[in-house]
Design a protein around this motif. Structure first.
Motif, PDB file in Angstrom:
ATOM      1  N   PHE A 228     -15.319 -15.297  -6.094  1.00 31.68           N
ATOM      2  CA  PHE A 228     -14.699 -16.330  -6.916  1.00 31.68           C
ATOM      3  C   PHE A 228     -14.019 -15.712  -8.128  1.00 31.68           C
ATOM      4  O   PHE A 228     -12.999 -16.224  -8.610  1.00 31.68           O
ATOM      5  CB  PHE A 228     -15.752 -17.347  -7.363  1.00 31.68           C
ATOM      6  N   ALA A 229     -14.543 -14.617  -8.616  1.00 32.38           N
ATOM      7  CA  ALA A 229     -13.924 -13.963  -9.770  1.00 32.38           C
ATOM      8  C   ALA A 229     -12.488 -13.556  -9.458  1.00 32.38           C
ATOM      9  O   ALA A 229     -11.587 -13.699 -10.299  1.00 32.38           O
ATOM     10  CB  ALA A 229     -14.742 -12.741 -10.183  1.00 32.38           C
ATOM     11  N   THR A 230     -12.260 -13.071  -8.246  1.00 33.19           N
ATOM     12  CA  THR A 230     -10.899 -12.699  -7.847  1.00 33.19           C
ATOM     13  C   THR A 230      -9.985 -13.911  -7.864  1.00 33.19           C
ATOM     14  O   THR A 230      -8.845 -13.853  -8.349  1.00 33.19           O
ATOM     15  CB  THR A 230     -10.918 -12.080  -6.440  1.00 33.19           C
ATOM     16  N   ILE A 231     -10.491 -15.040  -7.343  1.00 32.73           N
ATOM     17  CA  ILE A 231      -9.687 -16.262  -7.308  1.00 32.73           C
ATOM     18  C   ILE A 231      -9.443 -16.789  -8.716  1.00 32.73           C
ATOM     19  O   ILE A 231      -8.321 -17.184  -9.071  1.00 32.73           O
ATOM     20  CB  ILE A 231     -10.383 -17.320  -6.430  1.00 32.73           C
ATOM     21  N   ALA A 232     -10.473 -16.793  -9.550  1.00 36.53           N
ATOM     22  CA  ALA A 232     -10.330 -17.294 -10.922  1.00 36.53           C
ATOM     23  C   ALA A 232      -9.367 -16.419 -11.722  1.00 36.53           C
ATOM     24  O   ALA A 232      -8.577 -16.933 -12.534  1.00 36.53           O
ATOM     25  CB  ALA A 232     -11.696 -17.345 -11.595  1.00 36.53           C
ATOM     26  N   ASP A 233      -9.411 -15.126 -11.502  1.00 33.12           N
ATOM     27  CA  ASP A 233      -8.471 -14.230 -12.190  1.00 33.12           C
ATOM     28  C   ASP A 233      -7.037 -14.545 -11.787  1.00 33.12           C
ATOM     29  O   ASP A 233      -6.131 -14.587 -12.632  1.00 33.12           O
ATOM     30  CB  ASP A 233      -8.783 -12.770 -11.850  1.00 33.12           C
ATOM     31  N   ALA A 234      -6.816 -14.770 -10.486  1.00 31.67           N
ATOM     32  CA  ALA A 234      -5.471 -15.075 -10.008  1.00 31.67           C
ATOM     33  C   ALA A 234      -4.982 -16.410 -10.574  1.00 31.67           C
ATOM     34  O   ALA A 234      -3.812 -16.536 -10.959  1.00 31.67           O
ATOM     35  CB  ALA A 234      -5.466 -15.117  -8.479  1.00 31.67           C
ATOM     36  N   TRP A 235      -5.876 -17.398 -10.637  1.00 25.68           N
ATOM     37  CA  TRP A 235      -5.498 -18.696 -11.194  1.00 25.68           C
ATOM     38  C   TRP A 235      -5.088 -18.557 -12.669  1.00 25.68           C
ATOM     39  O   TRP A 235      -4.071 -19.119 -13.100  1.00 25.68           O
ATOM     40  CB  TRP A 235      -6.661 -19.677 -11.053  1.00 25.68           C
ATOM     41  N   GLN A 236      -5.869 -17.818 -13.423  1.00 22.56           N
ATOM     42  CA  GLN A 236      -5.572 -17.665 -14.847  1.00 22.56           C
ATOM     43  C   GLN A 236      -4.266 -16.906 -15.054  1.00 22.56           C
ATOM     44  O   GLN A 236      -3.461 -17.247 -15.938  1.00 22.56           O
ATOM     45  CB  GLN A 236      -6.721 -16.945 -15.556  1.00 22.56           C
ATOM     46  N   MET A 238      -1.684 -16.966 -13.152  1.00 24.56           N
ATOM     47  CA  MET A 238      -0.526 -17.763 -12.762  1.00 24.56           C
ATOM     48  C   MET A 238      -0.359 -19.026 -13.590  1.00 24.56           C
ATOM     49  O   MET A 238       0.743 -19.558 -13.701  1.00 24.56           O
ATOM     50  CB  MET A 238      -0.621 -18.121 -11.271  1.00 24.56           C
ATOM     51  N   THR A 239      -1.463 -19.547 -14.170  1.00 22.68           N
ATOM     52  CA  THR A 239      -1.378 -20.828 -14.888  1.00 22.68           C
ATOM     53  C   THR A 239      -1.735 -20.722 -16.369  1.00 22.68           C
ATOM     54  O   THR A 239      -1.437 -21.639 -17.135  1.00 22.68           O
ATOM     55  CB  THR A 239      -2.322 -21.862 -14.252  1.00 22.68           C
ATOM     56  N   GLY A 240      -2.425 -19.658 -16.744  1.00 20.03           N
ATOM     57  CA  GLY A 240      -2.926 -19.558 -18.109  1.00 20.03           C
ATOM     58  C   GLY A 240      -4.206 -20.328 -18.327  1.00 20.03           C
ATOM     59  O   GLY A 240      -4.750 -20.347 -19.438  1.00 20.03           O
ATOM     60  N   GLU A 241      -4.740 -20.968 -17.288  1.00 19.73           N
ATOM     61  CA  GLU A 241      -5.968 -21.757 -17.378  1.00 19.73           C
ATOM     62  C   GLU A 241      -7.136 -20.954 -16.809  1.00 19.73           C
ATOM     63  O   GLU A 241      -6.984 -20.245 -15.816  1.00 19.73           O
ATOM     64  CB  GLU A 241      -5.824 -23.067 -16.593  1.00 19.73           C
ATOM     65  N   SER A 242      -8.294 -21.113 -17.436  1.00 19.16           N
ATOM     66  CA  SER A 242      -9.480 -20.399 -16.972  1.00 19.16           C
ATOM     67  C   SER A 242     -10.362 -21.290 -16.110  1.00 19.16           C
ATOM     68  O   SER A 242     -10.650 -22.432 -16.466  1.00 19.16           O
ATOM     69  CB  SER A 242     -10.299 -19.876 -18.158  1.00 19.16           C
ATOM     70  N   LEU A 243     -10.789 -20.740 -14.973  1.00 20.28           N
ATOM     71  CA  LEU A 243     -11.754 -21.409 -14.092  1.00 20.28           C
ATOM     72  C   LEU A 243     -13.094 -20.684 -14.071  1.00 20.28           C
ATOM     73  O   LEU A 243     -14.014 -21.101 -13.373  1.00 20.28           O
ATOM     74  CB  LEU A 243     -11.225 -21.425 -12.642  1.00 20.28           C
ATOM     75  N   HIS A 244     -13.206 -19.623 -14.846  1.00 23.19           N
ATOM     76  CA  HIS A 244     -14.367 -18.749 -14.728  1.00 23.19           C
ATOM     77  C   HIS A 244     -15.687 -19.458 -15.047  1.00 23.19           C
ATOM     78  O   HIS A 244     -16.752 -19.049 -14.569  1.00 23.19           O
ATOM     79  CB  HIS A 244     -14.199 -17.526 -15.639  1.00 23.19           C
ATOM     80  N   HIS A 245     -15.607 -20.526 -15.827  1.00 23.18           N
ATOM     81  CA  HIS A 245     -16.828 -21.238 -16.215  1.00 23.18           C
ATOM     82  C   HIS A 245     -17.305 -22.211 -15.141  1.00 23.18           C
ATOM     83  O   HIS A 245     -18.417 -22.743 -15.223  1.00 23.18           O
ATOM     84  CB  HIS A 245     -16.561 -22.044 -17.495  1.00 23.18           C
ATOM     85  N   ALA A 246     -16.467 -22.481 -14.124  1.00 24.10           N
ATOM     86  CA  ALA A 246     -16.788 -23.505 -13.129  1.00 24.10           C
ATOM     87  C   ALA A 246     -17.889 -23.029 -12.172  1.00 24.10           C
ATOM     88  O   ALA A 246     -18.089 -21.834 -11.962  1.00 24.10           O
ATOM     89  CB  ALA A 246     -15.538 -23.871 -12.345  1.00 24.10           C
TER      90      ALA A 246
END
Length: 490
Positions: A228-236, A238-246
């Motif tokens: 998930f860390a790989t996915i969250a890094d890619a999301w951030q 591309m969007t500037g938003e963090s998902l790492h806390h989810a």
């Protein structure tokens, strides 16, 4: 005594097919290698035609209140409300919920789902197929008249049968994750961002699905190392938003690999669903086309098992469904290129957005995604309704004055001859169909809500168990020929 059919795979397609076979009077069992449902949901909804297939068996209501979704073609929005047919799809239904509903239905029908039964091989005989498997108690064998592989893209049945699976190798990929507590802005049909596309939508109970396409992304075939860390890094990135806390529930990746089985039938072995076609996800079409495969094959295979199938009936599964799979491959590849290519595709997107303002263009593209454009070759006849599906929500007025719907007539999964008061020689039609009373129900009813005022309103029509119109009056084709073609000898 040998089973009528063994189905391999307890996903939506295998479960739907098992129910169709049982409604047709066939003895069927489902083999599934997993010990329990995975809880994963690659599919999160279904198209309009798949919804109608569920509806004509009385299953759609079991999903409760559903969200009807507006559609698009490769990210180009189509205003379904301006079309003369209802193309709206169902959104936000996790695949595991669809499987739960279908498996509950099978329990009511008395169909056995044998988990922890992994198919190892099979041998075909003159009158059946013997399947070798490994179950909870060790190896074993089971015989049936027919074997159907509904076991997904890596189908063991397809491989053992030696059926080719040609297509196109991957050129791009996506990451996917189901998360809780992301508090992410919803992007239900996706949003183009520098370097690719991101999508976010709510599944249910606060679970969000996140999808990421980066133009440089090439997910590996082996997904075991994906975090998930790989996915969250890619999301951030591309969007500037963090998902790492989810809180993460599930992660996966997929590519635009596109393949279709060369044959849907080889002898007594059939394939359906993802065992016949894989492609980049686009509008919930994959599972939906598989459900339609099941509806097409189920009544035909049941007729063969019961000794009532006319010559060539089983071959129509290939002739009717393989072209649908070909169109699925074409439209998903087109949507992938249109939606996921870079800025160089922007002029084409703009042109297509202008074109879909034309109702004919919008109807054509919407019909490909919704599944409502499927028309089968029914032989002689030229009526506009011939070969198309009959909407299950059409309202009728029965001969005794009571209300009904087409859904009510199709629920038993039998053929239906509908004769209206406008039919020529109604008594003769009923007499013609009488020898098929064990397979075809004859119903006297009129179209409600002014339906008979349409210039193309059929005076009488024969509907197959899968909901497709096989004969229409007024047309010059004889009813008896249609009955014999689809339901066997009188």
């Amino acid at each position: 005594m040998a089973k009528g059919a063994i189905i391999v795979g307890a996903g939506p397609v295998g479960l739907m097919l098992a129910g169709e076979l049982r409604l047709g009077g066939a003895d069927v069992v489902v083999f599934e290698k997993l010990p329990a449902p995975s809880g994963e949901s690659r599919g999160v909804g279904f198209t309009r035609r798949a919804a109608e297939v569920f509806d004509q068996r009385g299953l759609l209501e079991r999903f409760g209140d559903v969200e009807w979704a507006q559609g698009h073609f490769g990210g180009v929005r189509i205003d379904f409300s301006k079309l003369d047919d209802n193309h709206f799809s169902v959104r936000g239904i996790p695949q595991f919920r669809t499987e739960e509903i279908l498996e509950s239905w099978l329990k009511e029908l008395g169909v056995e789902v044998r988990r922890e039964h992994e198919v190892l091989g099979f041998r075909e005989t003159g009158d059946g197929v013997t399947v070798e498997y490994r179950g909870p108690d060790g190896p074993g064998e089971e015989s049936a008249q027919y074997l159907v592989g509904c076991d997904g893209a890596r189908s063991i049945v397809r491989r053992l049968a030696g059926i080719d699976f040609p297509g196109w190798e991957p050129t791009r990929g996506m990451y996917m994750a189901d998360v809780v507590g992301a508090n992410v802005r919803q992007r239900p049909i996706g949003e183009r961002v520098p370097g690719g596309m991101v999508m976010a939508f709510n599944l249910e109970n606060g679970v969000d699905r996140i999808v990421i396409h980066n133009e440089a992304l090439r997910p590996p075939e082996d997904k075991s190392g994906l975090t998930f860390a790989t996915i969250a890094d890619a999301w951030q990135e591309m969007t500037g938003e963090s998902l790492h806390h989810a809180e993460v529930r599930w992660v996966s990746s997929f590519t635009d690999t596109t393949r279709q089985a060369a044959e849907y039938r080889r002898g007594r072995v059939f394939l359906a669903g993802d065992a016949t076609h894989i492609h980049m996800p686009a509008g919930a079409q994959g599972m939906s086309v598989g459900v339609q495969d099941a509806a097409n094959l189920g009544w035909k295979l049941a007729a063969a098992i019961n000794g009532r199938a006319p010559e060539g009936l089983l071959d129509t599964f290939q002739s009717e469904r393989h072209p649908v799979g070909e169109l699925l491959m074409r439209n998903t590849r087109a949507q992938t290129k249109l939606y996921l290519s870079g800025e160089e595709m922007e002029p084409l997107r703009a042109v297509l957005q202008e074109l879909v303002q034309d109702p004919a263009v919008a109807r054509h593209l919407a019909g490909q995604v919704s599944g409502l454009d499927v028309r089968y070759d029914m032989g002689a006849g030229s009526h506009p309704q011939l070969g198309l599906r009959l909407r299950p929500d059409i309202r009728l007025k029965l001969a005794d004055g009571s209300p009904a719907t087409v859904r009510d007539l199709l629920k038993p999964a039998r053929g239906v001859l509908l004769v209206t008061s406008a039919a020529a020689d109604a008594d003769g039609l009923r007499a013609t169909a009488a020898p098929w009373a064990d397979r075809v129900d004859v119903t006297a009813a009129d179209w409600a809500e002014g339906g008979a005022d349409r210039p193309d309103a059929p005076a009488a029509l024969l509907v197959r168990p899968d909901g497709y119109v096989a004969w229409v009056q007024p047309d010059d084709a004889p009813l008896r020929a249609a009955l014999e073609r689809w339901f066997g000898a009188a």
